[in-house]
Scaffold this motif. Structure first.
Motif, short mmCIF file in Angstrom:
data_model
loop_
_atom_site.label_atom_id
_atom_site.label_comp_id
_atom_site.label_asym_id
_atom_site.label_seq_id
_atom_site.Cartn_x
_atom_site.Cartn_y
_atom_site.Cartn_z
N SER A 134 19.31 -42.18 -13.06
CA SER A 134 18.90 -40.99 -13.81
C SER A 134 17.45 -41.16 -14.28
N ARG A 168 29.89 -26.72 -7.29
CA ARG A 168 28.85 -25.69 -7.23
C ARG A 168 29.48 -24.31 -7.10
N ALA A 212 13.08 -34.21 -16.26
CA ALA A 212 13.92 -33.03 -16.03
C ALA A 212 13.75 -32.50 -14.61
N ASN A 264 16.72 -32.49 -11.77
CA ASN A 264 17.15 -31.25 -11.11
C ASN A 264 17.03 -31.36 -9.59
N SER A 265 16.00 -32.03 -9.11
CA SER A 265 15.84 -32.23 -7.66
C SER A 265 16.96 -33.11 -7.11
N VAL A 281 19.97 -33.50 -8.40
CA VAL A 281 21.23 -32.75 -8.47
C VAL A 281 21.31 -31.75 -7.32
N ARG A 282 20.19 -31.12 -6.98
CA ARG A 282 20.16 -30.16 -5.87
C ARG A 282 20.63 -30.82 -4.58
N HIS A 292 23.14 -29.52 -15.38
CA HIS A 292 21.73 -29.42 -15.77
C HIS A 292 21.51 -29.49 -17.29
N THR A 293 22.47 -29.04 -18.07
CA THR A 293 22.26 -29.03 -19.52
C THR A 293 23.11 -30.02 -20.29
N SER A 305 22.58 -34.26 -17.83
CA SER A 305 21.21 -34.77 -17.90
C SER A 305 20.93 -35.39 -19.26
N ASP A 307 22.79 -21.36 -8.27
CA ASP A 307 22.26 -22.71 -8.41
C ASP A 307 23.03 -23.52 -9.45
N LYS A 308 24.04 -22.93 -10.05
CA LYS A 308 24.79 -23.61 -11.11
C LYS A 308 25.65 -24.73 -10.54
#
Length: 102
Positions: free
Chosen positions: A48, A8, A71, A75-76, A78-79, A27-28, A31, A13-14
């Motif tokens: 996933s 991170r 998606a 993202n949740s 991964v956070r 994220h891109t 996923s 947030d990346k």
């Protein structure tokens, strides 16, 4: 299956991973990668959300909301997660899950 730590950026947030293709944004790329099987959150590996969405899309006509929900769930995870569960044993790197039909 291997576990790739999520890296991170401070104050952002990346999130990135170091895979066979190099440093890729989670994220891109992860996923949408065929090799991504889940996200490690604490001691558990959560599957996933794209795996389930992809199986629904293959089976019948489903609304596009299925991918949007996947998606948001991804993202949740991964956070809150610390690593990506990757099935890339052959070190091929990023392999797109969805391909163009052209």
């Amino acid at each position: 299956m291997k576990s790739i730590p999520i890296l991170r950026e401070q104050g952002s947030d990346k999130a990135y991973v170091e895979c066979a293709s190099g440093k890729l944004p989670v994220h891109t790329r992860c996923s949408y990668c065929m090799n991504c099987k889940g996200i490690q959150v604490g001691a558990r590996v959560m599957p996933s959300p794209y795996e389930n969405a992809f199986s629904q899309i293959r089976g019948a006509n489903v609304p596009p909301e299925i991918l949007m929900e996947a998606a948001m769930q991804f993202n949740s995870l991964v956070r809150d997660g610390s690593a990506i569960a990757c099935d890339d044993e052959k070190e091929q790197g990023y392999t797109p899950r969805f391909r163009s039909r052209l």
